[in-house]
Design an enzyme around this catalytic site. Structure first.
Site, PDB file in Angstrom:
ATOM      1  N   ASP A 191     100.548  20.821 129.199  1.00 20.73           N
ATOM      2  CA  ASP A 191     100.305  21.083 130.543  1.00 20.73           C
ATOM      3  C   ASP A 191      99.488  19.827 131.278  1.00 20.73           C
ATOM      4  O   ASP A 191      99.040  19.078 130.594  1.00 20.73           O
ATOM      5  CB  ASP A 191      99.201  22.285 130.530  1.00 20.73           C
ATOM      6  CG  ASP A 191     100.129  23.512 130.836  1.00 20.73           C
ATOM      7  OD1 ASP A 191     101.399  23.355 131.137  1.00 20.73           O
ATOM      8  OD2 ASP A 191      99.594  24.628 131.066  1.00 20.73           O
ATOM      9  N   LYS A 232     102.510  21.796 135.659  1.00 24.24           N
ATOM     10  CA  LYS A 232     103.103  22.524 136.902  1.00 24.24           C
ATOM     11  C   LYS A 232     101.723  22.453 137.968  1.00 24.24           C
ATOM     12  O   LYS A 232     101.095  23.456 137.919  1.00 24.24           O
ATOM     13  CB  LYS A 232     103.335  23.822 136.614  1.00 24.24           C
ATOM     14  CG  LYS A 232     104.535  23.943 135.826  1.00 24.24           C
ATOM     15  CD  LYS A 232     104.963  25.453 135.584  1.00 24.24           C
ATOM     16  CE  LYS A 232     103.973  26.207 134.716  1.00 24.24           C
ATOM     17  NZ  LYS A 232     102.973  27.005 135.230  1.00 24.24           N
ATOM     18  N   MET A 283      90.257  27.466 140.198  1.00 23.46           N
ATOM     19  CA  MET A 283      91.268  27.115 141.243  1.00 23.46           C
ATOM     20  C   MET A 283      90.707  27.509 142.683  1.00 23.46           C
ATOM     21  O   MET A 283      91.351  27.998 143.358  1.00 23.46           O
ATOM     22  CB  MET A 283      92.661  27.713 140.752  1.00 23.46           C
ATOM     23  CG  MET A 283      93.186  26.791 139.496  1.00 23.46           C
ATOM     24  SD  MET A 283      94.538  28.028 138.869  1.00 23.46           S
ATOM     25  CE  MET A 283      93.666  29.197 137.852  1.00 23.46           C
TER      26      MET A 283
END
Lengths: 253, 253
Positions: B37, B58, B170
């Site tokens: 990742d 991503k 996030m």
């Protein structure tokens, strides 16, 4: 005067020594004194060959080493210039008394290092083969202790209102009443699971719903220490259980 | 016909390779294929000397490898009899897409092993020197993502009503509005902190309150990836910061 030693607050993870971090394993190698909690796998002592190992368990409800004594012990050895490793089960910064121990060490001006680890709820999820936060089902997860200082209950209704996965620590002695409380705010069909000794060689797990899980866990003889998981994300584990019957290789690595 | 290989879903922890588990390090040693990742420390590839390493990041909002392609890639290599290690930042079973990847692998009848790790919020707490759940302040902690699938917001009022520590993942792109939302349900003096790149060599952290933290973090130039922590338990970090000024040895190990 000898220089002050230090204290390492070390997360032992859920039991399996393989789940220690590389950093934790290295800290143990050079420890002078190791203070071990009750629920920590005692084999961890083999990783600290030079250390004097002292058990300082504090089982809920049992007679055990008082917290103040543990704090004095850490300070006494550190003041002798020794490297004290305080080993806590799971992740040191989740439950347990890390907050109080850090405060006491700071007040005594003793240098502290913290080494993170794997908390039992993650090991429980791994055993069940589920994400705690599958995005089809929720936006997060709540880690809550059912064992409150004043012997009251957490506000189950407020927790249920978040619609998040619940990972309940220290709840086995009241699993029936806590599931009943949650079922007042959530569907009684909400998936649930209990994992005892998650992440250790003795791991045992059962799945069910809020309505059934207390009986299923009791019937299977599951008790403390265990994690209770509740929420739609845990429903993926049921699929897994059905699948495993046909596919025993799963997680056999 | 060659036997099916397997997929290991591996938690890389917060960045510092020392925070990998022993089990994770060993799985990497014998990996044939490693899928990495974006937010994973690329140096992890050095632990998998035999493996073909493929980056499949991503990043939120950016053009990147579609999820379906990653899932097909895992299956393709596993079907060739290879050991595929899918490396996810932090703890694999918290956020990310582990739930979807597990479901796809199960449907394809590919054996899966899960290896837990250290999630960034714990590393953030270690950096600040605080427990996430100091029992003087709360009964638990909520791990929530601010980045929802449908671009809506989590129900901040419901989260605040639990009186637990909030660990917000996030959230940096909307830190100002989310702090404002929380301040409608919590005192604006509630302690808060932001830790960027928690648990890595680049870690940076600031502390403040719900009223100040967005401005403090912005002024310090902190951005993603970062953890936002909110709650009275985080107030212990303020004491720590004051103490560290006089006691630089702290956590120097």
């Amino acid at each position: 005067m000898k220089p002050t030693g230090k204290v390492t607050l070390l997360s032992a993870g859920p039991g399996d020594l393989d789940l220690l971090t590389l950093k934790a394993a290295r800290a143990l190698t050079c420890a002078d004194v190791v203070l071990l909690d009750d629920l920590v796998n005692p084999e961890i002592a083999s990783l600290a060959p030079q250390a004097r190992v002292i058990k300082v368990g504090k089982r809920g409800g049992c007679r055990s080493t008082p917290q103040a004594f543990i704090e004095r012990l850490m300070q006494r050895y550190a003041r002798k210039g020794l490297h004290v490793v305080r080993v806590k089960g799971g992740e040191a910064l989740l439950f347990g008394r890390a907050g109080e121990e850090l405060a006491a060490l700071r007040q005594a001006q003793i240098p502290v290092e913290i080494i993170n680890g794997v908390s039992s709820a993650f090991a429980a999820a791994a055993g069940l083969g589920v994400s705690l936060t599958h995005r089809d089902h929720c936006q997060g997860v709540i880690f809550v202790t059912a064992h409150l200082r004043d012997h009251s209950e957490p506000d189950w209704r407020a927790l249920a209102a978040t619609r998040m996965t619940l990972a309940i620590y220290m709840g086995m002695s009241r699993i029936e009443t806590l599931c009943a409380s949650l079922a007042q705010a959530l569907s009684s069909e909400t998936p649930a699971a209990v994992v005892q000794w998650a992440g250790s060689a003795n791991e045992r797990r059962v799945t069910g719903t809020l309505a059934t899980i207390a009986a299923v866990a009791t019937e299977a003889g599951l008790g403390s220490p265990a994690i209770i998981l509740v929420g739609d994300a845990i429903g993926e584990a049921v699929t897994l259980a059905a699948f495993e019957a046909e596919m025993p290789l799963l997680r056999s690595a």
